[in-house]
Write a protein that holds these residues in place. Sequence first.
Motif, PDB file in Angstrom:
ATOM      1  N   ARG A  34      -6.081   5.425   5.199  1.00 27.92           N
ATOM      2  CA  ARG A  34      -6.299   6.874   5.073  1.00 27.92           C
ATOM      3  C   ARG A  34      -5.033   7.577   4.578  1.00 27.92           C
ATOM      4  O   ARG A  34      -5.105   8.572   3.855  1.00 27.92           O
ATOM      5  CB  ARG A  34      -6.736   7.451   6.414  1.00 27.92           C
ATOM      6  CG  ARG A  34      -7.113   8.933   6.345  1.00 27.92           C
ATOM      7  CD  ARG A  34      -7.637   9.439   7.672  1.00 27.92           C
ATOM      8  NE  ARG A  34      -7.931  10.858   7.627  1.00 27.92           N
ATOM      9  CZ  ARG A  34      -9.078  11.377   7.218  1.00 27.92           C
ATOM     10  NH1 ARG A  34     -10.052  10.575   6.821  1.00 27.92           N
ATOM     11  NH2 ARG A  34      -9.273  12.680   7.220  1.00 27.92           N
ATOM     12  N   GLU A  35      -3.881   7.056   4.965  1.00 28.42           N
ATOM     13  CA  GLU A  35      -2.615   7.681   4.566  1.00 28.42           C
ATOM     14  C   GLU A  35      -2.291   7.468   3.088  1.00 28.42           C
ATOM     15  O   GLU A  35      -1.409   8.140   2.559  1.00 28.42           O
ATOM     16  CB  GLU A  35      -1.463   7.110   5.416  1.00 28.42           C
ATOM     17  CG  GLU A  35      -1.510   7.516   6.887  1.00 28.42           C
ATOM     18  CD  GLU A  35      -0.463   6.780   7.701  1.00 28.42           C
ATOM     19  OE1 GLU A  35       0.180   5.853   7.139  1.00 28.42           O
ATOM     20  OE2 GLU A  35      -0.293   7.102   8.892  1.00 28.42           O
ATOM     21  N   CYS A  36      -2.977   6.538   2.449  1.00 30.41           N
ATOM     22  CA  CYS A  36      -2.638   6.178   1.061  1.00 30.41           C
ATOM     23  C   CYS A  36      -3.861   6.289   0.146  1.00 30.41           C
ATOM     24  O   CYS A  36      -4.327   5.291  -0.425  1.00 30.41           O
ATOM     25  CB  CYS A  36      -2.070   4.756   1.019  1.00 30.41           C
ATOM     26  SG  CYS A  36      -0.621   4.498   2.069  1.00 30.41           S
ATOM     27  N   PRO A  37      -4.380   7.496  -0.053  1.00 29.92           N
ATOM     28  CA  PRO A  37      -5.610   7.644  -0.835  1.00 29.92           C
ATOM     29  C   PRO A  37      -5.447   7.360  -2.326  1.00 29.92           C
ATOM     30  O   PRO A  37      -6.422   7.086  -3.010  1.00 29.92           O
ATOM     31  CB  PRO A  37      -5.998   9.107  -0.590  1.00 29.92           C
ATOM     32  CG  PRO A  37      -4.699   9.787  -0.289  1.00 29.92           C
ATOM     33  CD  PRO A  37      -3.890   8.786   0.464  1.00 29.92           C
ATOM     34  N   PHE A  38      -4.190   7.439  -2.853  1.00 28.35           N
ATOM     35  CA  PHE A  38      -3.984   7.255  -4.291  1.00 28.35           C
ATOM     36  C   PHE A  38      -3.370   5.889  -4.633  1.00 28.35           C
ATOM     37  O   PHE A  38      -3.083   5.621  -5.787  1.00 28.35           O
ATOM     38  CB  PHE A  38      -3.067   8.362  -4.830  1.00 28.35           C
ATOM     39  CG  PHE A  38      -3.616   9.744  -4.619  1.00 28.35           C
ATOM     40  CD1 PHE A  38      -4.599  10.252  -5.449  1.00 28.35           C
ATOM     41  CD2 PHE A  38      -3.163  10.527  -3.566  1.00 28.35           C
ATOM     42  CE1 PHE A  38      -5.111  11.524  -5.252  1.00 28.35           C
ATOM     43  CE2 PHE A  38      -3.669  11.800  -3.360  1.00 28.35           C
ATOM     44  CZ  PHE A  38      -4.646  12.306  -4.197  1.00 28.35           C
ATOM     45  N   ARG A  61     -12.484   5.656  -4.399  1.00 27.09           N
ATOM     46  CA  ARG A  61     -11.692   5.085  -5.493  1.00 27.09           C
ATOM     47  C   ARG A  61     -12.030   3.605  -5.704  1.00 27.09           C
ATOM     48  O   ARG A  61     -11.992   3.100  -6.839  1.00 27.09           O
ATOM     49  CB  ARG A  61     -10.196   5.237  -5.190  1.00 27.09           C
ATOM     50  CG  ARG A  61      -9.698   6.674  -5.122  1.00 27.09           C
ATOM     51  CD  ARG A  61      -9.742   7.343  -6.486  1.00 27.09           C
ATOM     52  NE  ARG A  61      -8.781   6.770  -7.397  1.00 27.09           N
ATOM     53  CZ  ARG A  61      -7.539   7.231  -7.576  1.00 27.09           C
ATOM     54  NH1 ARG A  61      -7.122   8.285  -6.882  1.00 27.09           N
ATOM     55  NH2 ARG A  61      -6.716   6.667  -8.442  1.00 27.09           N
ATOM     56  N   LEU A  62     -12.364   2.913  -4.616  1.00 32.13           N
ATOM     57  CA  LEU A  62     -12.758   1.508  -4.738  1.00 32.13           C
ATOM     58  C   LEU A  62     -14.044   1.387  -5.557  1.00 32.13           C
ATOM     59  O   LEU A  62     -14.167   0.476  -6.390  1.00 32.13           O
ATOM     60  CB  LEU A  62     -12.962   0.901  -3.352  1.00 32.13           C
ATOM     61  CG  LEU A  62     -13.492  -0.549  -3.338  1.00 32.13           C
ATOM     62  CD1 LEU A  62     -12.509  -1.484  -4.017  1.00 32.13           C
ATOM     63  CD2 LEU A  62     -13.777  -1.003  -1.911  1.00 32.13           C
ATOM     64  N   LEU A  94       0.819  -1.211   0.000  1.00 33.36           N
ATOM     65  CA  LEU A  94       0.000   0.000   0.000  1.00 33.36           C
ATOM     66  C   LEU A  94       0.855   1.265   0.000  1.00 33.36           C
ATOM     67  O   LEU A  94       0.672   2.165  -0.831  1.00 33.36           O
ATOM     68  CB  LEU A  94      -0.932  -0.014   1.218  1.00 33.36           C
ATOM     69  CG  LEU A  94      -2.065   1.007   1.219  1.00 33.36           C
ATOM     70  CD1 LEU A  94      -3.081   0.664   0.145  1.00 33.36           C
ATOM     71  CD2 LEU A  94      -2.737   1.034   2.602  1.00 33.36           C
ATOM     72  N   HIS A  95       1.815   1.348   0.914  1.00 35.06           N
ATOM     73  CA  HIS A  95       2.652   2.548   1.002  1.00 35.06           C
ATOM     74  C   HIS A  95       3.579   2.660  -0.203  1.00 35.06           C
ATOM     75  O   HIS A  95       3.863   3.766  -0.673  1.00 35.06           O
ATOM     76  CB  HIS A  95       3.451   2.546   2.303  1.00 35.06           C
ATOM     77  CG  HIS A  95       2.635   2.910   3.511  1.00 35.06           C
ATOM     78  ND1 HIS A  95       2.068   1.971   4.332  1.00 35.06           N
ATOM     79  CD2 HIS A  95       2.282   4.126   4.010  1.00 35.06           C
ATOM     80  CE1 HIS A  95       1.413   2.584   5.301  1.00 35.06           C
ATOM     81  NE2 HIS A  95       1.520   3.892   5.134  1.00 35.06           N
ATOM     82  N   ALA A  96       4.055   1.528  -0.712  1.00 34.99           N
ATOM     83  CA  ALA A  96       4.913   1.579  -1.898  1.00 34.99           C
ATOM     84  C   ALA A  96       4.119   2.076  -3.106  1.00 34.99           C
ATOM     85  O   ALA A  96       4.633   2.870  -3.910  1.00 34.99           O
ATOM     86  CB  ALA A  96       5.494   0.191  -2.178  1.00 34.99           C
ATOM     87  N   ALA A  97       2.872   1.631  -3.240  1.00 36.61           N
ATOM     88  CA  ALA A  97       2.033   2.082  -4.348  1.00 36.61           C
ATOM     89  C   ALA A  97       1.724   3.572  -4.221  1.00 36.61           C
ATOM     90  O   ALA A  97       1.734   4.311  -5.210  1.00 36.61           O
ATOM     91  CB  ALA A  97       0.734   1.281  -4.373  1.00 36.61           C
ATOM     92  N   GLU A  98       1.502   4.035  -3.010  1.00 36.53           N
ATOM     93  CA  GLU A  98       1.244   5.460  -2.793  1.00 36.53           C
ATOM     94  C   GLU A  98       2.471   6.285  -3.141  1.00 36.53           C
ATOM     95  O   GLU A  98       2.376   7.344  -3.777  1.00 36.53           O
ATOM     96  CB  GLU A  98       0.848   5.696  -1.331  1.00 36.53           C
ATOM     97  CG  GLU A  98       0.574   7.134  -0.962  1.00 36.53           C
ATOM     98  CD  GLU A  98      -0.765   7.640  -1.476  1.00 36.53           C
ATOM     99  OE1 GLU A  98      -1.029   8.845  -1.333  1.00 36.53           O
ATOM    100  OE2 GLU A  98      -1.549   6.829  -2.007  1.00 36.53           O
ATOM    101  N   ALA A  99       3.646   5.795  -2.756  1.00 39.91           N
ATOM    102  CA  ALA A  99       4.883   6.536  -3.011  1.00 39.91           C
ATOM    103  C   ALA A  99       5.193   6.611  -4.502  1.00 39.91           C
ATOM    104  O   ALA A  99       5.759   7.599  -4.975  1.00 39.91           O
ATOM    105  CB  ALA A  99       6.039   5.876  -2.266  1.00 39.91           C
TER     106      ALA A  99
END
Length: 288
Positions: free
Chosen positions: A160-164, A208-209, A127-132
């Motif tokens: 919540r930290e990774c909306p994109f 987005r889902l 999740l965080h890697a995809a957001e970054a």
Amino acid sequence: WAVLRLDRPRRDLGGRSSGEPALGPEVAAAAERAGHWSIAAAPVGEAAGSGVLWCEPDEHHAPWTHHQLLFIEWAGQILGETLARADEETASRAAGRQRVEHLTALQAAVDRAFDGVPVPDGPHPTLHAAEASDWPTARTYTPSRDHRGRWQDLPRQHLRECPFALSRLDAEGLQYYLPAIMTAAIRRDLESRDSEPPDDHPFFLIERLAALLTPEHDDAWRAHARERLRLLTHPQRAVVGEYVRLMMSSTCASGRRAQEAWARVAEHDRAPGPGSWFDAWWPARGHP
């Protein structure tokens, strides 16, 4: 005043013996008008005495003044409105209880259908890697920020930290994070409608889902969507379809399109025909 004719057997009424002269309705109505009328005095809608006057051997009359008739009509209207409102409130409470039951069952079904899905690893972004990868936070991303346990234990704050992030997850990532996002949406719906949303509620990711679960009008992204959704199993597709039915509004065009698409998937899975479930969800040459 009005006189209502009542055809009843002759009998003693209002304390007057049957041998006394009959009291005409005009005289009775005049006496009723002359009397003091008060809304606080019960019964308001009853004429003097018993309210019924014996006029002929087999005929009785009930005199009513205008204020009595108006009051009866007004009271009846209020009673009707009160009963109708009570019926609406009862139906609303029943519908609310039924929705809670359906959502609770859906949450349990999501847990069963996606239980044991592994954490994305290796070339599959978390999740965080995809957001970054889609936001200028790459320089601050470290693998230690990712949750590595069951998706059921994923902190809602991570969503919540990774909306994109959703647009950058591949098939492995979607299969792992999809149930966590659905669960966050279901839990919020089960919370009190009067309460404020929690600080960690992933509003944007849930929106987005909804877009992810809705086929497009043309085929530009069809192959990409097929690749990303390819790992969904039959039970998982059934759960996603129920989520779309309960959680996505049918009052908007995109919501109806999503519900119709997943209904076609359910029909295909019950009686498989030509093509795959994805072909039923997103038919080639555009959405019908």
